[in-house]
Scaffold this active site. Structure first.
Site, PDB file in Angstrom:
ATOM      1  N   GLY A   1       0.840  -1.190   0.000  1.00 43.88           N
ATOM      2  CA  GLY A   1       0.000   0.000   0.000  1.00 43.88           C
ATOM      3  C   GLY A   1       0.873   1.236   0.000  1.00 43.88           C
TER       4      GLY A   1
ATOM      5  N   THR B   1      -0.886   7.654   1.297  1.00 42.39           N
ATOM      6  CA  THR B   1      -0.238   8.660   2.148  1.00 42.39           C
ATOM      7  C   THR B   1       0.550   8.028   3.282  1.00 42.39           C
ATOM      8  OG1 THR B   1      -1.975  10.266   1.644  1.00 42.39           O
ATOM      9  CG2 THR B   1      -0.655  10.673   3.607  1.00 42.39           C
TER      10      THR B   1
ATOM     11  N   GLY C   1       1.593   4.836   3.622  1.00 35.21           N
ATOM     12  CA  GLY C   1       2.657   3.966   3.139  1.00 35.21           C
ATOM     13  C   GLY C   1       3.909   4.712   2.726  1.00 35.21           C
TER      14      GLY C   1
ATOM     15  N   ARG D   1     -10.561   5.932   5.373  1.00 35.64           N
ATOM     16  CA  ARG D   1     -11.645   6.401   6.226  1.00 35.64           C
ATOM     17  C   ARG D   1     -11.968   7.848   5.893  1.00 35.64           C
ATOM     18  NH1 ARG D   1     -10.898   7.621  12.417  1.00 35.64           N
ATOM     19  NH2 ARG D   1     -13.014   8.142  13.032  1.00 35.64           N
TER      20      ARG D   1
ATOM     21  N   ASN E   1     -12.170  -3.870   3.294  1.00 32.98           N
ATOM     22  CA  ASN E   1     -10.761  -3.981   3.662  1.00 32.98           C
ATOM     23  C   ASN E   1     -10.345  -5.399   4.038  1.00 32.98           C
ATOM     24  OD1 ASN E   1     -10.415  -1.316   3.109  1.00 32.98           O
ATOM     25  ND2 ASN E   1     -10.292  -0.629   5.229  1.00 32.98           N
TER      26      ASN E   1
ATOM     27  N   VAL F   1      -2.080  -2.109   9.631  1.00 35.93           N
ATOM     28  CA  VAL F   1      -2.523  -0.734   9.865  1.00 35.93           C
ATOM     29  C   VAL F   1      -3.940  -0.539   9.332  1.00 35.93           C
ATOM     30  CG1 VAL F   1      -2.059   1.700   9.344  1.00 35.93           C
ATOM     31  CG2 VAL F   1      -0.167   0.131   9.777  1.00 35.93           C
TER      32      VAL F   1
ATOM     33  N   ASN G   1      -7.708  -0.391   8.659  1.00 33.94           N
ATOM     34  CA  ASN G   1      -8.823  -0.325   9.608  1.00 33.94           C
ATOM     35  C   ASN G   1     -10.020  -1.161   9.175  1.00 33.94           C
ATOM     36  OD1 ASN G   1      -8.130   1.333  11.876  1.00 33.94           O
ATOM     37  ND2 ASN G   1      -8.006   3.084  10.489  1.00 33.94           N
TER      38      ASN G   1
ATOM     39  N   HIS H   1      -9.140   0.085  18.895  1.00 34.93           N
ATOM     40  CA  HIS H   1      -8.693   1.322  18.246  1.00 34.93           C
ATOM     41  C   HIS H   1      -9.933   1.894  17.560  1.00 34.93           C
ATOM     42  CE1 HIS H   1      -6.390   4.292  16.193  1.00 34.93           C
ATOM     43  NE2 HIS H   1      -6.544   3.762  14.991  1.00 34.93           N
TER      44      HIS H   1
END
EC number: 1.1.1.299
Length: 317
Positions: A8, A12, A14, A85, A98, A121, A123, A178
């Site tokens: 990925g 941004t 990555g 998101r 995802n 990472v 979500n 989270h």
């Protein structure tokens, strides 16, 4: 040789993680993996990074790839890919699309980098950690979610501003989900080794407002600039460097529980662990008051329910 693969890398998070790691000059090779459609863009990012690294005399090998075979030999594989998101979306809204991405990548990691540590990472990270674990077949110590490490850093910042204390003096932790069911452990938070409640400024601390601000931190950033970037990227880099350098720090990450914390089992949640070069060395015991314990159980029920429903849906396909 330390080799990191970022899946990925055109996104941004990555690309920012890639540059953060390259700047530290401790990683030998970084594979910036993306879909073929983004391959040229990633090549451009690498050329730009090389120009910046040259100014600091840093020599780190960066490679753009869309070939799963390039995962081979990776010490750590980071999965950042996923539907981003947007404002108003909960992390759980992202679960269905995802999960398919995480499943695909986890299968390929198991084939091409079977000895690696997987860092999730994507979500909702707690749910995705369980999906990656069960898909890869890895030992649970080698499948880790970013989880509450970022939330703990955000809480540290909020407390630093309220108490007007250097953030290095603040030791605090957020556990659980989270997301909306995160649990700030204020009862055991200390400043300079002294319990938070011992400070006179605590009398002016609006705890419900603090917790609400903490939970909305990500959404607040997204509403203003469209995405979170620096906070998550540096938190991720912190985890990767801790593992790569085998520094044995205690950090809060999402891991699959089998009764180690308050008897909670069959769900991935954020808890404090000792990180080492093999992933998680062990889960660290923690203290909770009754209110925090209840909230932790609520988080477990919520995440477990979502994970079960998602797995049922995926098994039907």
């Amino acid at each position: 040789m330390v080799k990191i693969t970022i899946m990925g890398a055109s996104g941004t998070i990555g690309k920012t993680v890639a540059f953060n790691l390259a700047e530290k000059d401790v990683i030998d090779e970084i594979i910036m993996f993306s879909r073929p459609a983004s391959h040229e863009r990633v090549k451009g990012e690498i050329l730009d990074m090389y120009d910046a690294l040259a100014a600091e005399d840093i020599d780190c090998e960066l490679k753009a790839s869309s070939d799963y075979a390039d995962l081979a030999g990776s010490s750590i594989v980071l999965i950042t890919s996923g539907v981003p998101r947007k404002e108003g979306m909960s992390r759980l809204d992202l679960a269905v699309p995802n999960s398919k991405i995480v499943q695909e990548y986890s299968k390929q990691i198991a084939i091409h980098a079977p000895d690696s540590v997987i860092l999730i990472v994507t979500n909702p990270v707690d749910v995705m950690t369980s999906i990656a674990l069960k898909t890869s077949g890895f030992d649970k110590k080698r499948v880790i979610g970013l989880g509450n490490h970022l939330d703990s850093l955000r809480l540290k910042t909020l407390l630093s501003k309220h108490f007007h204390i250097n953030s290095r003096e603040i030791h605090t932790r957020v556990i659980g989900e989270h997301g909306d069911h995160m649990v700030p452990l204020l009862s055991s938070t200390t400043i300079g080794g002294i319990l938070l409640k011992s400070f006179v400024e605590y009398m002016d601390l609006d705890v419900p407002k603090l917790v609400e601000t903490l939970k909305n931190s990500g959404n607040n950033i997204i509403s203003k600039k469209g995405a979170t970037e620096y906070g998550p990227s540096y938190a991720i880099s912190n985890l990767i460097l801790t593992i790569a350098n085998d520094t044995r720090k205690i950090l809060t990450v999402s891991t699959y529980l089998e009764g180690e914390v308050e008897g909670v089992y069959d769900v991935s949640l954020g808890v404090p662990v000792i990180l080492c070069k093999h992933g998680i060395k062990r889960i660290v015991p923690l203290k909770m008051n009754d209110e925090e314990r209840t909230e932790f159980f609520d988080a477990a029920r919520t995440v477990k329910k979502t994970t079960y429903e998602l797995e049922k849906m995926l098994n039907k396909e």
